[in-house]
Design an enzyme around this catalytic site. Structure first.
Site, PDB file in Angstrom:
ATOM      1  N   HIS A   1       0.832  -1.204   0.000  1.00  0.00           N
ATOM      2  CA  HIS A   1       0.000   0.000   0.000  1.00  0.00           C
ATOM      3  C   HIS A   1       0.866   1.254   0.000  1.00  0.00           C
ATOM      4  O   HIS A   1       0.552   2.233  -0.689  1.00  0.00           O
ATOM      5  CB  HIS A   1      -0.944   0.014   1.203  1.00  0.00           C
ATOM      6  CG  HIS A   1      -1.864   1.193   1.180  1.00  0.00           C
ATOM      7  ND1 HIS A   1      -3.048   1.196   0.483  1.00  0.00           N
ATOM      8  CD2 HIS A   1      -1.737   2.442   1.714  1.00  0.00           C
ATOM      9  CE1 HIS A   1      -3.627   2.384   0.600  1.00  0.00           C
ATOM     10  NE2 HIS A   1      -2.848   3.154   1.351  1.00  0.00           N
TER      11      HIS A   1
ATOM     12  N   ASP B   1       0.940   4.465  -2.573  1.00  0.00           N
ATOM     13  CA  ASP B   1       0.959   5.885  -2.211  1.00  0.00           C
ATOM     14  C   ASP B   1       2.113   6.617  -2.879  1.00  0.00           C
ATOM     15  O   ASP B   1       1.962   7.763  -3.337  1.00  0.00           O
ATOM     16  CB  ASP B   1       1.073   6.036  -0.695  1.00  0.00           C
ATOM     17  CG  ASP B   1      -0.221   5.724   0.041  1.00  0.00           C
ATOM     18  OD1 ASP B   1      -1.273   5.643  -0.616  1.00  0.00           O
ATOM     19  OD2 ASP B   1      -0.175   5.556   1.276  1.00  0.00           O
TER      20      ASP B   1
ATOM     21  N   HIS C   1       3.368  10.567   2.711  1.00  0.00           N
ATOM     22  CA  HIS C   1       2.948  11.594   1.762  1.00  0.00           C
ATOM     23  C   HIS C   1       3.829  12.842   1.835  1.00  0.00           C
ATOM     24  O   HIS C   1       4.048  13.513   0.833  1.00  0.00           O
ATOM     25  CB  HIS C   1       1.485  11.957   2.001  1.00  0.00           C
ATOM     26  CG  HIS C   1       0.541  10.835   1.722  1.00  0.00           C
ATOM     27  ND1 HIS C   1       0.470  10.224   0.498  1.00  0.00           N
ATOM     28  CD2 HIS C   1      -0.355  10.204   2.522  1.00  0.00           C
ATOM     29  CE1 HIS C   1      -0.446   9.260   0.541  1.00  0.00           C
ATOM     30  NE2 HIS C   1      -0.952   9.225   1.760  1.00  0.00           N
TER      31      HIS C   1
ATOM     32  N   HIS D   1      35.673  33.906 -36.127  1.00  0.00           N
ATOM     33  CA  HIS D   1      34.625  34.123 -35.110  1.00  0.00           C
ATOM     34  C   HIS D   1      34.906  33.275 -33.873  1.00  0.00           C
ATOM     35  O   HIS D   1      34.231  32.262 -33.641  1.00  0.00           O
ATOM     36  CB  HIS D   1      33.264  33.742 -35.698  1.00  0.00           C
ATOM     37  CG  HIS D   1      32.096  34.293 -34.942  1.00  0.00           C
ATOM     38  ND1 HIS D   1      31.515  33.685 -33.854  1.00  0.00           N
ATOM     39  CD2 HIS D   1      31.395  35.434 -35.134  1.00  0.00           C
ATOM     40  CE1 HIS D   1      30.484  34.396 -33.423  1.00  0.00           C
ATOM     41  NE2 HIS D   1      30.387  35.465 -34.190  1.00  0.00           N
TER      42      HIS D   1
END
Length: 461
Positions: free
Chosen positions: A259, A263, A286, A363
Site C-alpha cells: 500500500h 501511495d 505523503h 569568429h
C-alpha cells in the site's frame, strides 16, 4: 510513445474517509497535454484544480491539493491507478471535498479503467528522464526517496515501524502492467493506538474495518477497545492477541508495504510527467513523497524541456551519408552529423563542434565561439529532416524556411562541445507548411532556441 487518455468515461462512488460523505467521482477523457485535473462540481463555478505537486497543501488527510479556498484530499489512490495504466490526461469530477475511499485500495479504480479502456492520442508522451541520482531525505524521520537512472519506471519500498506486528516490510514493482494484480488491492492501514487522535482530529469519520487494515500492537483492556469502537461507530470486536483485526484477512503478507508503494506512485503522479528511473523509498509517507515531486516540478518549470538522452554507442537513425541524400547542403554548410531519435512529431540531431570548423577562423580566432546564426541554421536543417519524414520518397523534396521567430541565445558554444538539437512540430503540416520549435543543448543546458516556419516543395525535374 503517444500520450494516453480514457476511451470512455466511468464513475465510482462511496463514502469519504475523512468526511464520511457519500461522494461520486466521474473520470472523463481529456485532450492532449491536459494532465490530471480535478473539478469540484458541488461548488459554485465548478472550480478545477491541477493535480500537480506545487498545489499540494497538506499530507495529514492523504495528499491534499488546493487553490485558494478550494481543496480536494485523498487523491493518491486514484492517481496511482491512472499512472500505472499509463494515462496522461483525464478530468475527474467530484461532488465533494475528497476522493471516495472505497475499500481503502485502488482496486475499483483499476477495474473501472480496464473496463473503460484507454486510447492513444496524437502528441508524444513527455517523460521526465532521471539522468543522475536524485535524493530527498528527512533527517528527523529517517524517510528518504532516492531515484536512480533507469530505462523504465520501477519502485522499491521499505517500511519500518516501532511495532512487534509490523517492524519491517519490503515491496517492489518492476512492471506497471502488474500493478492491478500485485498492488492495487492493498488497503490503507492504521494502528489501534492512532485511532483516538485521528477521530478527535475529524480525520477518519468514514473509516471502518471494511476499508482499512487495523493493527493491534499495544496492550489495551477490552473496555478501551470497546470505547474506541464506539468513537468510530463500529461494532465491538474482542481482541485477545497482537495482530491484524480488520474484517477481511490480509490480501498479501506484506500488504502494508504494497500500500505504501501505491501511495508513492500516486504522489509521484503529481510530477505531471511519467518518470523514467528506479525509485527507492525508505519509510515513505505523503510528506516526503510530495517533497520529492515538488523538487522535480521545480526543475521542469526551470527548463520546460529536458536535454535528449545521447548514447554515442547507439547506431544512429540517420548517419551523415543518409543525411547527405536528403539535404542539399555540403561542406562547409552541412551542420548535422547524425539523427539519433525521431517520433511522429519530433526529431533529435547531433552536431560535434571541433576546432577545425572553418567559421572559427574569423569568429573569433582568440576566443572561438560558434555563431548563433549557424546554430539556428543547424536547427533548421534538423527540422528539414523532420518535415521530409512526413512524405514518401523524401529524396524528391526540399524544405525551405519562410520565417524565424523568438530566437534566444543563452550560452556560448565552443570547440569540443556536442550540440543536441530537439525539433518538434507546433502545428500540423498544412499545404506543405509547418511551424516548429527548436532547442539546442550542450549537456543539460539550453544554448539556443527558436521557432520557425518551413515549407516542403517537390523538386523540379
Amino acid at each position: 510513445m503517444k500520450q494516453v487518455t480514457l476511451k470512455a468515461p466511468f464513475s465510482v462512488h462511496g463514502k469519504g474517509l475523512h468526511t464520511g460523505m457519500v461522494i461520486e467521482a466521474e473520470f472523463l477523457p481529456a485532450p492532449d497535454n491536459h494532465g490530471y485535473k480535478v473539478q469540484r462540481t458541488d461548488l459554485e463555478g465548478e472550480p478545477i484544480l491541477d493535480a500537480v505537486a506545487e498545489n499540494v497543501v497538506g499530507t495529514e488527510r492523504g495528499t491534499v491539493i488546493a487553490r485558494g479556498d478550494v481543496s480536494v484530499s485523498t487523491i493518491e489512490h486514484a492517481l496511482a491507478a491512472l499512472y500505472a495504466a499509463g494515462i496522461d490526461n483525464v478530468l475527474i469530477r467530484l461532488n465533494g471535498p475528497e476522493m471516495p475511499i472505497l475499500d481503502g485500495s485502488a482496486r475499483e479504480f483499476c477495474e473501472k479503467i480496464e473496463a473503460a479502456g484507454v486510447v492513444e492520442q496524437k502528441d508524444d508522451k513527455d517523460y521526465y528522464i532521471v539522468k543522475q541520482k536524485i535524493e530527498v531525505r528527512d533527517e528527523n524521520t529517517g524517510a528518504s526517496i532516492v531515484v536512480l537512472p533507469d530505462n523504465d519506471f520501477s519502485v522499491d519500498v521499505m517500511i519500518q515501524f516501532d511495532s512487534p506486528v509490523l517492524p519491517n516490510q519490503f515491496a517492489s514493482l518492476d512492471n506497471m502492467s502488474d500493478f492491478g494484480k500485485e498492488v492495487a488491492s492493498c488497503r490503507t492501514f492504521v494502528f489501534v493506538r492512532e485511532i483516538e487522535p485521528l477521530v478527535k482530529g475529524n480525520l477518519i469519520k468514514g473509516g471502518d474495518l471494511e476499508n482499512a487494515v487495523v493493527i493491534y500492537d499495544r496492550e489495551m483492556p477490552q473496555s478501551e477497545l470497546d470505547r474506541l469502537a464506539d468513537l468510530m461507530n463500529v461494532g465491538h470486536k474482542e481482541v485477545k492477541e497482537f495482530g491484524y483485526i480488520q474484517a477481511m484477512p490480509l490480501r498479501f503478507d506484506n500488504e502494508p508495504a504494497r500500500h505504501k508503494l501505491m501511495d508513492v506512485m500516486g504522489d509521484l503522479a503529481l510530477i505531471g510527467r511519467p518518470l523514467k528511473g528506479k525509485v527507492i523509498a525508505t519509510r515513505p509517507g505523503h510528506s516526503i513523497n510530495t517533497r520529492f515531486s515538488k523538487q522535480i516540478r521545480k526543475e521542469i518549470k526551470r527548463q520546460d524541456i529536458q536535454a535528449p538522452l545521447y548514447n554515442p554507442n547507439m547506431e544512429p537513425l540517420m548517419d551523415n551519408n543518409r543525411i547527405r541524400e536528403l539535404l542539399p547542403h555540403r561542406y562547409p554548410f552541412l551542420l548535422v552529423d547524425k539523427i539519433i531519435e525521431k517520433g511522429e512529431n519530433y526529431i533529435v540531431g547531433v552536431k560535434n563542434i571541433t576546432a577545425n570548423e572553418p567559421f572559427f577562423q574569423g569568429h573569433f580566432p582568440q576566443e572561438p565561439v560558434m555563431p548563433g546564426v549557424l546554430q539556428i541554421e543547424a536547427m533548421a536543417q534538423t527540422g528539414g529532416l523532420l518535415v521530409l519524414s512526413t512524405v514518401e520518397n523524401p529524396e524528391l523534396y526540399s524544405t525551405y524556411f519562410m520565417k524565424i521567430d523568438n530566437v534566444k541565445f543563452r550560452h556560448k558554444v565552443i570547440p569540443g562541445d556536442t550540440i543536441l538539437f530537439h525539433i518538434s512540430f507546433l502545428t500540423e503540416l498544412r499545404r506543405g507548411c509547418a511551424v516548429m520549435k527548436g532547442y539546442a543543448f550542450v549537456g543539460e543546458k539550453i544554448v539556443s532556441e527558436c521557432e520557425f516556419m518551413a515549407q516542403i516543395i517537390k523538386n523540379k525535374g
